[in-house]
Design a protein around this motif. Structure first.
Motif, PDB file in Angstrom:
ATOM      1  N   PHE A  13      -1.998  -3.309  17.315  1.00 26.29           N
ATOM      2  CA  PHE A  13      -1.456  -3.938  16.123  1.00 26.29           C
ATOM      3  C   PHE A  13      -0.235  -4.785  16.490  1.00 26.29           C
ATOM      4  O   PHE A  13       0.493  -4.466  17.442  1.00 26.29           O
ATOM      5  CB  PHE A  13      -1.060  -2.879  15.098  1.00 26.29           C
ATOM      6  N   PRO A  14       0.016  -5.852  15.733  1.00 24.90           N
ATOM      7  CA  PRO A  14       1.190  -6.694  16.023  1.00 24.90           C
ATOM      8  C   PRO A  14       2.497  -5.940  15.782  1.00 24.90           C
ATOM      9  O   PRO A  14       2.561  -4.989  14.986  1.00 24.90           O
ATOM     10  CB  PRO A  14       1.028  -7.865  15.042  1.00 24.90           C
ATOM     11  N   SER A  19       6.840  -2.265  13.396  1.00 21.55           N
ATOM     12  CA  SER A  19       8.245  -2.140  12.978  1.00 21.55           C
ATOM     13  C   SER A  19       8.358  -1.869  11.488  1.00 21.55           C
ATOM     14  O   SER A  19       9.264  -1.145  11.052  1.00 21.55           O
ATOM     15  CB  SER A  19       9.025  -3.402  13.355  1.00 21.55           C
ATOM     16  N   GLN A  20       7.445  -2.425  10.697  1.00 18.95           N
ATOM     17  CA  GLN A  20       7.470  -2.167   9.254  1.00 18.95           C
ATOM     18  C   GLN A  20       7.159  -0.704   8.966  1.00 18.95           C
ATOM     19  O   GLN A  20       7.798  -0.076   8.119  1.00 18.95           O
ATOM     20  CB  GLN A  20       6.470  -3.079   8.549  1.00 18.95           C
ATOM     21  N   ALA A  21       6.173  -0.143   9.660  1.00 18.61           N
ATOM     22  CA  ALA A  21       5.822   1.265   9.452  1.00 18.61           C
ATOM     23  C   ALA A  21       6.972   2.176   9.865  1.00 18.61           C
ATOM     24  O   ALA A  21       7.285   3.160   9.164  1.00 18.61           O
ATOM     25  CB  ALA A  21       4.567   1.606  10.257  1.00 18.61           C
ATOM     26  N   GLU A  36       0.342   5.490   5.815  1.00 21.00           N
ATOM     27  CA  GLU A  36      -1.048   5.143   6.111  1.00 21.00           C
ATOM     28  C   GLU A  36      -1.709   4.488   4.897  1.00 21.00           C
ATOM     29  O   GLU A  36      -2.425   3.478   5.017  1.00 21.00           O
ATOM     30  CB  GLU A  36      -1.821   6.400   6.518  1.00 21.00           C
ATOM     31  N   GLU A  37      -1.451   5.036   3.710  1.00 22.06           N
ATOM     32  CA  GLU A  37      -2.032   4.485   2.484  1.00 22.06           C
ATOM     33  C   GLU A  37      -1.446   3.123   2.153  1.00 22.06           C
ATOM     34  O   GLU A  37      -2.170   2.200   1.735  1.00 22.06           O
ATOM     35  CB  GLU A  37      -1.798   5.453   1.329  1.00 22.06           C
ATOM     36  N   LEU A  38      -0.133   2.957   2.325  1.00 22.50           N
ATOM     37  CA  LEU A  38       0.505   1.675   2.041  1.00 22.50           C
ATOM     38  C   LEU A  38      -0.030   0.578   2.963  1.00 22.50           C
ATOM     39  O   LEU A  38      -0.244  -0.569   2.528  1.00 22.50           O
ATOM     40  CB  LEU A  38       2.023   1.802   2.201  1.00 22.50           C
ATOM     41  N   LEU A  39      -0.241   0.920   4.222  1.00 23.30           N
ATOM     42  CA  LEU A  39      -0.782  -0.059   5.155  1.00 23.30           C
ATOM     43  C   LEU A  39      -2.245  -0.379   4.826  1.00 23.30           C
ATOM     44  O   LEU A  39      -2.674  -1.537   4.920  1.00 23.30           O
ATOM     45  CB  LEU A  39      -0.656   0.461   6.587  1.00 23.30           C
ATOM     46  N   VAL A  45      -5.866  -0.819   8.773  1.00 23.10           N
ATOM     47  CA  VAL A  45      -6.494   0.496   8.885  1.00 23.10           C
ATOM     48  C   VAL A  45      -5.947   1.189  10.118  1.00 23.10           C
ATOM     49  O   VAL A  45      -6.244   0.808  11.256  1.00 23.10           O
ATOM     50  CB  VAL A  45      -8.030   0.368   8.979  1.00 23.10           C
ATOM     51  N   VAL A  46      -5.139   2.206   9.909  1.00 18.25           N
ATOM     52  CA  VAL A  46      -4.504   2.932  11.005  1.00 18.25           C
ATOM     53  C   VAL A  46      -4.314   4.377  10.563  1.00 18.25           C
ATOM     54  O   VAL A  46      -4.080   4.652   9.385  1.00 18.25           O
ATOM     55  CB  VAL A  46      -3.144   2.283  11.382  1.00 18.25           C
TER      56      VAL A  46
END
Length: 245
Positions: A13-14, A19-21, A36-39, A45-46
């Motif tokens: 992933f970029p 960094s956002q997570a 995980e749900e917010l992404l 999908v992670v």
């Protein structure tokens, strides 16, 4: 910037997503599954275990950079300790903040004696460029006993307050976010992981947690935008994260 981008070398992933997570996890009262749900809502999908590994790998690095980006620290240390229960065993979480409430350091230890206090004093000194002008603590006798054996602190003014009077508010109030996060996580588990998490949690949370009630809305937004800009700078992501999602 190229060196910053190398941080994410080998990741699928970029860096802006990673960094956002990491920021969400340490800034807000969110679980790994919440993130995980917010992404997923944004098309990423992670698994939550991958997010956990991101936080373990990058949290300390980002926290260190967040410390470097904050304003000059004050010359007064407020020290206090709180009890935490880790898998049924009682530990002490030692915390030091300056007179502005900025967290200087935290340390999880089993004991509350002179050796533990001395270890904490040395840890805080090692992380800061100079000794304080004044130290404020409760009446725990371990503090003056340890302070007397450290040359850098031997002549520093030491102010004692009554713990029951709740007058060492800087240090005591700084425990509140930790208590809130402890309840959200349903308690901490292991001493090492607790130390790792809290060492990153404090600096990253405080990087964005401005004292909004003391600022006009326009000034608050301006200062928060500057914090986001510095975050993007030391995480190596000039791109707006919502441009990716």
């Amino acid at each position: 910037m190229q060196k910053k981008r190398l941080l994410y070398h080998g990741h699928r992933f970029p860096g802006v997503v990673i960094s956002q997570a990491v920021r969400w996890y340490f800034r807000f009262q969110l679980s790994l599954r919440d993130i995980e749900e917010l992404l997923f809502e944004r098309g990423v999908v992670v698994s939550y275990e991958t997010i956990r590994r991101w936080c373990d790998k990058f949290g300390a690095r980002f926290a260190h950079d967040a410390k470097g980006a904050r304003r000059k620290l004050g010359s007064t240390w407020h020290l206090d300790e709180m009890f935490v229960t880790l898998r049924g065993e009682t530990y002490l979480l030692w915390r030091a903040v300056d007179q502005h409430g900025a967290e200087l350091d935290v340390l999880v230890q089993r004991r509350r004696d002179k050796v533990a206090a001395k270890r904490f004093f040395k840890r805080v000194l090692a992380a800061l460029p100079q000794a304080p002008r004044k130290i404020v603590t409760d009446r725990l006798r371990s503090y003056p006993a340890a302070k007397a054996e450290i040359p850098e602190l031997a002549n520093v003014r030491h102010v004692f307050v009554k713990a029951c009077a709740r007058v060492n508010n800087r240090a005591e109030n700084s425990h509140q976010p930790t208590r809130e996060r402890e309840r959200r996580m349903r308690g901490f588990r292991w001493p090492e992981r607790t130390q790792t998490f809290l060492s990153s949690f404090g600096p990253i949370r405080q990087h964005f947690a401005l004292k909004r009630h003391l600022l006009r809305a326009s000034i608050y937004r301006k200062q928060l935008a500057a914090r986001f800009e510095s975050w993007r700078l030391f995480t190596g992501n000039a791109q707006d994260p919502f441009a990716v999602f």
